[in-house]
Design a protein around this motif. Structure first.
Motif, mmCIF file in Angstrom:
data_model
loop_
_atom_site.group_PDB
_atom_site.id
_atom_site.type_symbol
_atom_site.label_atom_id
_atom_site.label_comp_id
_atom_site.label_asym_id
_atom_site.label_seq_id
_atom_site.Cartn_x
_atom_site.Cartn_y
_atom_site.Cartn_z
ATOM 1 N N GLU A 39 -6.117 1.938 -2.797
ATOM 2 C CA GLU A 39 -5.418 2.347 -1.580
ATOM 3 C C GLU A 39 -4.637 1.185 -0.971
ATOM 4 O OE1 GLU A 39 -8.329 4.006 1.017
ATOM 5 O OE2 GLU A 39 -9.005 5.503 -0.443
ATOM 6 N N TYR A 40 -5.184 -0.015 -1.057
ATOM 7 C CA TYR A 40 -4.523 -1.191 -0.495
ATOM 8 C C TYR A 40 -3.358 -1.667 -1.364
ATOM 9 C CZ TYR A 40 -7.877 -2.142 3.251
ATOM 10 O OH TYR A 40 -8.632 -2.075 4.408
ATOM 11 N N THR A 41 -3.392 -1.360 -2.641
ATOM 12 C CA THR A 41 -2.388 -1.880 -3.571
ATOM 13 C C THR A 41 -1.482 -0.793 -4.147
ATOM 14 O OG1 THR A 41 -4.016 -1.721 -5.367
ATOM 15 C CG2 THR A 41 -3.823 -3.844 -4.222
ATOM 16 N N ASN A 42 -1.796 0.467 -3.874
ATOM 17 C CA ASN A 42 -0.968 1.609 -4.272
ATOM 18 C C ASN A 42 -0.846 1.790 -5.776
ATOM 19 O OD1 ASN A 42 0.496 3.877 -3.209
ATOM 20 N ND2 ASN A 42 2.384 2.929 -3.942
ATOM 21 N N ASN A 72 0.814 -1.217 0.000
ATOM 22 C CA ASN A 72 0.000 0.000 0.000
ATOM 23 C C ASN A 72 0.851 1.272 0.000
ATOM 24 O OD1 ASN A 72 0.884 -0.543 2.627
ATOM 25 N ND2 ASN A 72 -0.767 0.654 3.534
ATOM 26 N N THR A 73 2.173 1.120 -0.113
ATOM 27 C CA THR A 73 3.068 2.275 -0.097
ATOM 28 C C THR A 73 3.924 2.292 -1.366
ATOM 29 O OG1 THR A 73 4.908 1.123 0.995
ATOM 30 C CG2 THR A 73 3.209 2.067 2.416
ATOM 31 N N GLN A 103 -11.027 1.951 -3.192
ATOM 32 C CA GLN A 103 -10.434 1.486 -1.943
ATOM 33 C C GLN A 103 -9.372 0.411 -2.196
ATOM 34 O OE1 GLN A 103 -13.336 0.330 0.979
ATOM 35 N NE2 GLN A 103 -11.787 -0.024 2.575
ATOM 36 N N LYS A 147 -2.787 -9.200 -4.842
ATOM 37 C CA LYS A 147 -3.585 -8.674 -3.729
ATOM 38 C C LYS A 147 -4.897 -8.089 -4.241
ATOM 39 C CE LYS A 147 -3.338 -6.062 0.535
ATOM 40 N NZ LYS A 147 -2.447 -5.375 1.500
ATOM 41 N N ARG A 150 1.185 -6.707 -6.286
ATOM 42 C CA ARG A 150 0.052 -5.781 -6.156
ATOM 43 C C ARG A 150 -1.193 -6.352 -6.856
ATOM 44 N NH1 ARG A 150 2.275 -1.115 -4.101
ATOM 45 N NH2 ARG A 150 4.303 -0.440 -4.887
#
Length: 289
Positions: free
Chosen positions: A256-259, A197-198, A253, A239, A236
């Protein structure tokens, strides 16, 4: 990879069951599961289509279908099989299917038959709640393996699954993983897995390995078969697949979890790897909430 790392194969058993098709012919199409399926065909035969490849499941054989494989199932009358649904991972975040060369079909021994039957006896609570994948896959994430009161059950169950899983291993990868892992790359796999997520840069990963960026990238590709940027993208996407299949989370959303920075970029990359957009993928394979 050190042997003690490989021996720590992490297993989550989702379902274990034994099903006989006495009178019916059952078809399930466009099924993608976020877990790995292992089959022992006791009697009869059936057919699967895996990513447009037809596989005939024969009596007396074992079969494995890795997670996120697109499947069409055709279960014929007289089919009698044991199966388990499991999630496999290694402590460092590396997918075991990435490290091993896996046979999809192997001949079952009498021991293999016994092991499937024994696992079925051990877990009457893990039978399928319904034969329809769109029903049972949506209910699987609310509970986790609870062995807190039965450590013996944990040890026996994991031992059985490891024995069966080992039958499918053709060989460990010939790629020079030992060279890569000499530089503590295990921690880098773990870092990637837990920071999807980053922003993750190759420069940052190279510094963690105390290598130059070019040297790190070259070694990574030699060992894994793809470069670090490609590996991060695939992590990514996996996920994202998991979230698309097991939740009704809005696409924004999931970003946001996978960037993935924008929905347009996410859709383009997802379609490149999976042939359809994230929304189409969810509509084709989604669990019905």
């Amino acid at each position: 990879m050190e042997n003690n790392e490989i021996s720590q194969l992490e297993i989550e058993i989702i379902h274990v069951d034994h099903i006989k098709f006495k009178d019916n012919y059952l078809v399930h199409e466009n099924i993608v599961s976020p877990f790995t399926r292992l089959y022992y065909i006791h009697k009869g035969k059936t057919k699967l289509i895996l990513n447009d490849k037809t596989i005939y499941l024969k009596e007396g054989n074992l079969y494995i279908i890795p997670a996120f494989t697109s499947c069409n199932y055709f279960f014929e009358k007289g089919m009698d099989h044991y199966f388990m649904h499991c999630i496999f991972s290694l402590p460092n975040g590396l997918n075991p299917f990435f490290y091993f060369q896996i046979e999809q079909e192997v001949k079952a021994s009498l021991l293999d038959e016994f092991l499937f039957k024994r696992l079925f006896e051990l877990h009457p609570d893990k039978r399928l709640p319904d034969y329809d994948p769109n029903v049972y896959q949506k209910t699987m994430w609310g509970t986790k393996n609870d062995y807190s009161k039965e450590l013996k059950l944990l040890w026996e169950s994991n031992g059985i699954v490891q024995q069966i899983f080992s039958k499918f291993i053709k060989q460990e990868s010939k790629k020079p993983l030992q060279t890569l892992l000499r530089y503590n790359i295990e921690s880098i796999f773990y870092f990637i897995k837990n920071n999807l997520n980053t922003d993750i840069t190759v420069d940052e990963l190279a510094k963690k390995a105390y290598l130059s960026t070019d040297h790190f990238s070259k070694m990574f590709k030699q060992a894994i078969g793809i470069g670090p940027k490609e590996y991060i993208i695939r992590q990514r996407l996996e996920k994202a697949q998991f979230l698309l299949l097991t939740t009704d989370m809005p696409l924004q959303q999931i970003l946001e979890y996978t960037n993935f920075k924008t929905l347009a970029y996410f859709s383009r990359i997802f379609k490149k790897y999976h042939g359809v957009s994230p929304s189409s993928y969810r509509n084709m394979h989604m669990l019905k909430f």
